[in-house]
Design a protein around this motif. Sequence first.
Motif, PDB file in Angstrom:
ATOM      1  N   THR A 117      12.182  10.305   4.019  1.00  0.00           N
ATOM      2  CA  THR A 117      10.729  10.146   4.130  1.00  0.00           C
ATOM      3  C   THR A 117      10.006  10.749   2.930  1.00  0.00           C
ATOM      4  O   THR A 117       9.000  10.207   2.483  1.00  0.00           O
ATOM      5  CB  THR A 117      10.183  10.765   5.435  1.00  0.00           C
ATOM      6  OG1 THR A 117      10.605  12.119   5.527  1.00  0.00           O
ATOM      7  CG2 THR A 117      10.648   9.978   6.633  1.00  0.00           C
ATOM      8  N   SER A 118      10.520  11.843   2.382  1.00  0.00           N
ATOM      9  CA  SER A 118       9.878  12.408   1.192  1.00  0.00           C
ATOM     10  C   SER A 118      10.156  11.556  -0.032  1.00  0.00           C
ATOM     11  O   SER A 118       9.315  11.433  -0.915  1.00  0.00           O
ATOM     12  CB  SER A 118      10.332  13.851   0.967  1.00  0.00           C
ATOM     13  OG  SER A 118      11.706  13.893   0.663  1.00  0.00           O
ATOM     14  N   GLU A 119      11.322  10.935  -0.109  1.00  0.00           N
ATOM     15  CA  GLU A 119      11.657  10.071  -1.232  1.00  0.00           C
ATOM     16  C   GLU A 119      10.748   8.841  -1.272  1.00  0.00           C
ATOM     17  O   GLU A 119      10.286   8.436  -2.332  1.00  0.00           O
ATOM     18  CB  GLU A 119      13.117   9.636  -1.126  1.00  0.00           C
ATOM     19  CG  GLU A 119      13.646   8.914  -2.339  1.00  0.00           C
ATOM     20  CD  GLU A 119      15.128   8.641  -2.206  1.00  0.00           C
ATOM     21  OE1 GLU A 119      15.505   7.454  -2.286  1.00  0.00           O
ATOM     22  OE2 GLU A 119      15.892   9.597  -2.012  1.00  0.00           O
ATOM     23  N   LYS A 140       4.632   7.580   5.537  1.00  0.00           N
ATOM     24  CA  LYS A 140       3.806   8.165   6.585  1.00  0.00           C
ATOM     25  C   LYS A 140       4.265   7.589   7.920  1.00  0.00           C
ATOM     26  O   LYS A 140       4.828   6.500   7.967  1.00  0.00           O
ATOM     27  CB  LYS A 140       2.338   7.810   6.367  1.00  0.00           C
ATOM     28  CG  LYS A 140       1.764   8.357   5.093  1.00  0.00           C
ATOM     29  CD  LYS A 140       0.331   7.918   4.956  1.00  0.00           C
ATOM     30  CE  LYS A 140      -0.264   8.371   3.652  1.00  0.00           C
ATOM     31  NZ  LYS A 140      -1.641   7.898   3.480  1.00  0.00           N
ATOM     32  N   PRO A 141       3.975   8.268   9.009  1.00  0.00           N
ATOM     33  CA  PRO A 141       4.326   7.712  10.324  1.00  0.00           C
ATOM     34  C   PRO A 141       3.598   6.393  10.573  1.00  0.00           C
ATOM     35  O   PRO A 141       2.454   6.203  10.154  1.00  0.00           O
ATOM     36  CB  PRO A 141       3.853   8.780  11.312  1.00  0.00           C
ATOM     37  CG  PRO A 141       3.681  10.011  10.514  1.00  0.00           C
ATOM     38  CD  PRO A 141       3.395   9.601   9.115  1.00  0.00           C
ATOM     39  N   VAL A 146       0.839  -1.193   0.000  1.00  0.00           N
ATOM     40  CA  VAL A 146       0.000   0.000   0.000  1.00  0.00           C
ATOM     41  C   VAL A 146       0.877   1.248   0.000  1.00  0.00           C
ATOM     42  O   VAL A 146       0.530   2.259  -0.592  1.00  0.00           O
ATOM     43  CB  VAL A 146      -0.916   0.001   1.241  1.00  0.00           C
ATOM     44  CG1 VAL A 146      -1.720   1.272   1.339  1.00  0.00           C
ATOM     45  CG2 VAL A 146      -1.807  -1.206   1.232  1.00  0.00           C
ATOM     46  N   GLY A 147       2.003   1.174   0.661  1.00  0.00           N
ATOM     47  CA  GLY A 147       2.906   2.315   0.763  1.00  0.00           C
ATOM     48  C   GLY A 147       4.034   2.007   1.723  1.00  0.00           C
ATOM     49  O   GLY A 147       4.335   0.848   2.007  1.00  0.00           O
ATOM     50  N   PHE A 148       4.635   3.064   2.238  1.00  0.00           N
ATOM     51  CA  PHE A 148       5.729   2.930   3.188  1.00  0.00           C
ATOM     52  C   PHE A 148       5.382   3.669   4.472  1.00  0.00           C
ATOM     53  O   PHE A 148       4.673   4.669   4.456  1.00  0.00           O
ATOM     54  CB  PHE A 148       7.026   3.514   2.609  1.00  0.00           C
ATOM     55  CG  PHE A 148       7.565   2.738   1.449  1.00  0.00           C
ATOM     56  CD1 PHE A 148       8.370   1.632   1.653  1.00  0.00           C
ATOM     57  CD2 PHE A 148       7.267   3.101   0.154  1.00  0.00           C
ATOM     58  CE1 PHE A 148       8.873   0.912   0.591  1.00  0.00           C
ATOM     59  CE2 PHE A 148       7.761   2.390  -0.922  1.00  0.00           C
ATOM     60  CZ  PHE A 148       8.562   1.296  -0.701  1.00  0.00           C
ATOM     61  N   ALA A 149       5.891   3.155   5.570  1.00  0.00           N
ATOM     62  CA  ALA A 149       5.722   3.791   6.878  1.00  0.00           C
ATOM     63  C   ALA A 149       7.097   3.914   7.514  1.00  0.00           C
ATOM     64  O   ALA A 149       8.030   3.210   7.139  1.00  0.00           O
ATOM     65  CB  ALA A 149       4.804   2.953   7.759  1.00  0.00           C
ATOM     66  N   TYR A 150       7.201   4.827   8.473  1.00  0.00           N
ATOM     67  CA  TYR A 150       8.475   4.985   9.172  1.00  0.00           C
ATOM     68  C   TYR A 150       8.266   5.107  10.668  1.00  0.00           C
ATOM     69  O   TYR A 150       7.185   5.468  11.132  1.00  0.00           O
ATOM     70  CB  TYR A 150       9.250   6.201   8.654  1.00  0.00           C
ATOM     71  CG  TYR A 150       8.640   7.543   9.009  1.00  0.00           C
ATOM     72  CD1 TYR A 150       8.918   8.152  10.226  1.00  0.00           C
ATOM     73  CD2 TYR A 150       7.792   8.191   8.133  1.00  0.00           C
ATOM     74  CE1 TYR A 150       8.355   9.369  10.560  1.00  0.00           C
ATOM     75  CE2 TYR A 150       7.234   9.408   8.446  1.00  0.00           C
ATOM     76  CZ  TYR A 150       7.524   9.997   9.661  1.00  0.00           C
ATOM     77  OH  TYR A 150       6.968  11.204   9.991  1.00  0.00           O
ATOM     78  N   LYS A 151       9.328   4.785  11.385  1.00  0.00           N
ATOM     79  CA  LYS A 151       9.367   4.969  12.832  1.00  0.00           C
ATOM     80  C   LYS A 151      10.727   5.578  13.149  1.00  0.00           C
ATOM     81  O   LYS A 151      11.760   5.052  12.743  1.00  0.00           O
ATOM     82  CB  LYS A 151       9.203   3.635  13.555  1.00  0.00           C
ATOM     83  CG  LYS A 151       9.216   3.769  15.058  1.00  0.00           C
ATOM     84  CD  LYS A 151       9.049   2.420  15.714  1.00  0.00           C
ATOM     85  CE  LYS A 151       9.169   2.544  17.214  1.00  0.00           C
ATOM     86  NZ  LYS A 151       9.175   1.238  17.852  1.00  0.00           N
ATOM     87  N   VAL A 183      17.500   6.780  14.979  1.00  0.00           N
ATOM     88  CA  VAL A 183      17.380   5.623  14.097  1.00  0.00           C
ATOM     89  C   VAL A 183      16.054   5.725  13.351  1.00  0.00           C
ATOM     90  O   VAL A 183      14.999   5.904  13.955  1.00  0.00           O
ATOM     91  CB  VAL A 183      17.428   4.307  14.910  1.00  0.00           C
ATOM     92  CG1 VAL A 183      17.240   3.114  14.008  1.00  0.00           C
ATOM     93  CG2 VAL A 183      18.722   4.212  15.688  1.00  0.00           C
ATOM     94  N   LEU A 184      16.125   5.605  12.040  1.00  0.00           N
ATOM     95  CA  LEU A 184      14.941   5.656  11.184  1.00  0.00           C
ATOM     96  C   LEU A 184      14.709   4.278  10.591  1.00  0.00           C
ATOM     97  O   LEU A 184      15.571   3.742   9.899  1.00  0.00           O
ATOM     98  CB  LEU A 184      15.136   6.688  10.066  1.00  0.00           C
ATOM     99  CG  LEU A 184      14.022   6.810   9.041  1.00  0.00           C
ATOM    100  CD1 LEU A 184      12.744   7.320   9.703  1.00  0.00           C
ATOM    101  CD2 LEU A 184      14.439   7.723   7.918  1.00  0.00           C
TER     102      LEU A 184
END
Length: 87
Positions: A68-70, A74-75, A15-20, A35-36
Motif C-alpha cells: 500500500t505504501s509502494e 488509499k482505502p 487519479v490514483g490507487f485504492a485497496y480493499k 486478500v489484498l
Amino acid sequence: MFEYKKLRKNFMDAVGFAYKFSFASEYEEIMMRGVLQIYIVIKEDGEYKFVKYLKYRNCTEEMFNTITSEFKAKPLDEYLVQKVYKI
C-alpha cells in the motif's frame, strides 16, 4: 502482462490507487492474513470508477504495509465516501 495493459489503457484518466483488504476466515483474521485487491481509480464525468489491477492472496501485515505504501493506495471506502458527499 494484463496488468501492464490495464495500466497503459487507463493511465491518462487515473487519479490514483485504492485497496480493499478482506479476511477469508476467522482463522486467517487471527493469523493476520488475507486478500489484498488493488484498484486503479479513474475519474470520469465527476464520478470515480474502479478497475481491478492486482490481487495478492495470503497477504501478511508486512506485505500489506509495503504494497500500500509502494502504490500510495488509499482505502476504497475513502473514494466512495467522497462520492457520496458530492451528490
